[in-house]
Design a protein around this motif. Structure first.
Motif, short mmCIF file in Angstrom:
data_model
loop_
_atom_site.label_atom_id
_atom_site.label_comp_id
_atom_site.label_asym_id
_atom_site.label_seq_id
_atom_site.Cartn_x
_atom_site.Cartn_y
_atom_site.Cartn_z
N VAL A 6 0.86 -1.18 0.00
CA VAL A 6 0.00 0.00 0.00
C VAL A 6 0.89 1.24 0.00
CG1 VAL A 6 -1.81 1.26 1.22
CG2 VAL A 6 -1.78 -1.26 1.28
N PHE A 7 0.61 2.16 -0.91
CA PHE A 7 1.37 3.40 -1.02
C PHE A 7 0.41 4.56 -0.80
CE2 PHE A 7 3.26 0.09 -3.56
CZ PHE A 7 4.50 0.00 -2.96
N ALA A 8 0.88 5.56 -0.04
CA ALA A 8 -0.01 6.63 0.39
C ALA A 8 0.61 8.00 0.20
CB ALA A 8 -0.33 6.42 1.88
N ARG A 9 -0.27 8.98 -0.10
CA ARG A 9 0.12 10.39 -0.14
C ARG A 9 -0.59 11.06 1.03
NH1 ARG A 9 -0.60 10.26 -6.16
NH2 ARG A 9 -2.77 10.73 -5.72
N ASP A 13 -0.78 18.33 6.47
CA ASP A 13 -1.17 18.69 7.83
C ASP A 13 -1.31 17.48 8.76
OD1 ASP A 13 -3.48 17.80 6.48
OD2 ASP A 13 -4.80 19.02 7.73
N VAL A 14 -1.02 16.28 8.27
CA VAL A 14 -1.12 15.08 9.10
C VAL A 14 0.20 14.90 9.83
CG1 VAL A 14 -1.45 12.57 9.10
CG2 VAL A 14 -2.81 14.01 7.57
N ALA A 82 -10.44 3.41 7.04
CA ALA A 82 -11.12 4.71 7.02
C ALA A 82 -10.25 5.79 7.65
CB ALA A 82 -12.47 4.60 7.74
N ARG A 83 -9.55 5.44 8.72
CA ARG A 83 -8.65 6.41 9.36
C ARG A 83 -7.52 6.77 8.41
NH1 ARG A 83 -5.84 5.75 15.36
NH2 ARG A 83 -5.14 7.91 15.52
N LEU A 88 -5.30 11.12 3.90
CA LEU A 88 -4.64 11.17 2.60
C LEU A 88 -5.11 12.33 1.75
CD1 LEU A 88 -4.67 7.38 1.66
CD2 LEU A 88 -2.90 8.69 2.87
N GLU A 89 -4.22 12.78 0.86
CA GLU A 89 -4.60 13.80 -0.13
C GLU A 89 -5.66 13.22 -1.04
OE1 GLU A 89 -1.38 15.34 -2.43
OE2 GLU A 89 -0.15 15.71 -0.68
N GLY A 90 -6.83 13.84 -1.05
CA GLY A 90 -7.89 13.38 -1.96
C GLY A 90 -8.54 12.07 -1.56
#
Length: 105
Positions: A6-9, A13-14, A82-83, A88-90
């Protein structure tokens, strides 16, 4: 074995503490989902310029496709997912998932 990648952006602000809490949520799933093994989480450290904005990633190893499939529908995964998506961006646009079947080499 299935390696769930899994890759995330993450949004800017996180805070790091929230990213760590998301990782802890995912790690805790090992206690409730049979066949879920190693969870690894990291910021992207590649010197190559192909990340396309994905800043972090994690992998989860599953014993077999059935264990992965049980994880996907498990209510605890739904909450953790969901968290993650909320950070994430978008939303889901800031997510990429890729599963590797390591038994078929």
């Amino acid at each position: 074995m299935i390696r769930h990648c899994v890759f995330a952006r993450f949004r800017n602000d996180v805070p790091a503490a929230e990213r760590a809490a998301i990782h802890a949520d995912l790690e805790a799933l090992r206690q409730v989902i049979d066949g879920m093994d190693t969870v690894e989480f990291s910021a992207n450290v590649s010197p190559e310029q192909f990340a396309r904005g994905f800043t972090h990633g994690f992998t989860i190893d599953f014993r077999d496709p059935a264990a992965r499939d049980a994880y996907l529908v498990h209510e605890a995964h739904q909450r953790a997912g969901a968290r993650l998506v909320a950070a994430l961006e978008g939303g889901t646009d800031g997510l990429m998932v890729f599963d590797l079947d390591l038994t078929k080499k």
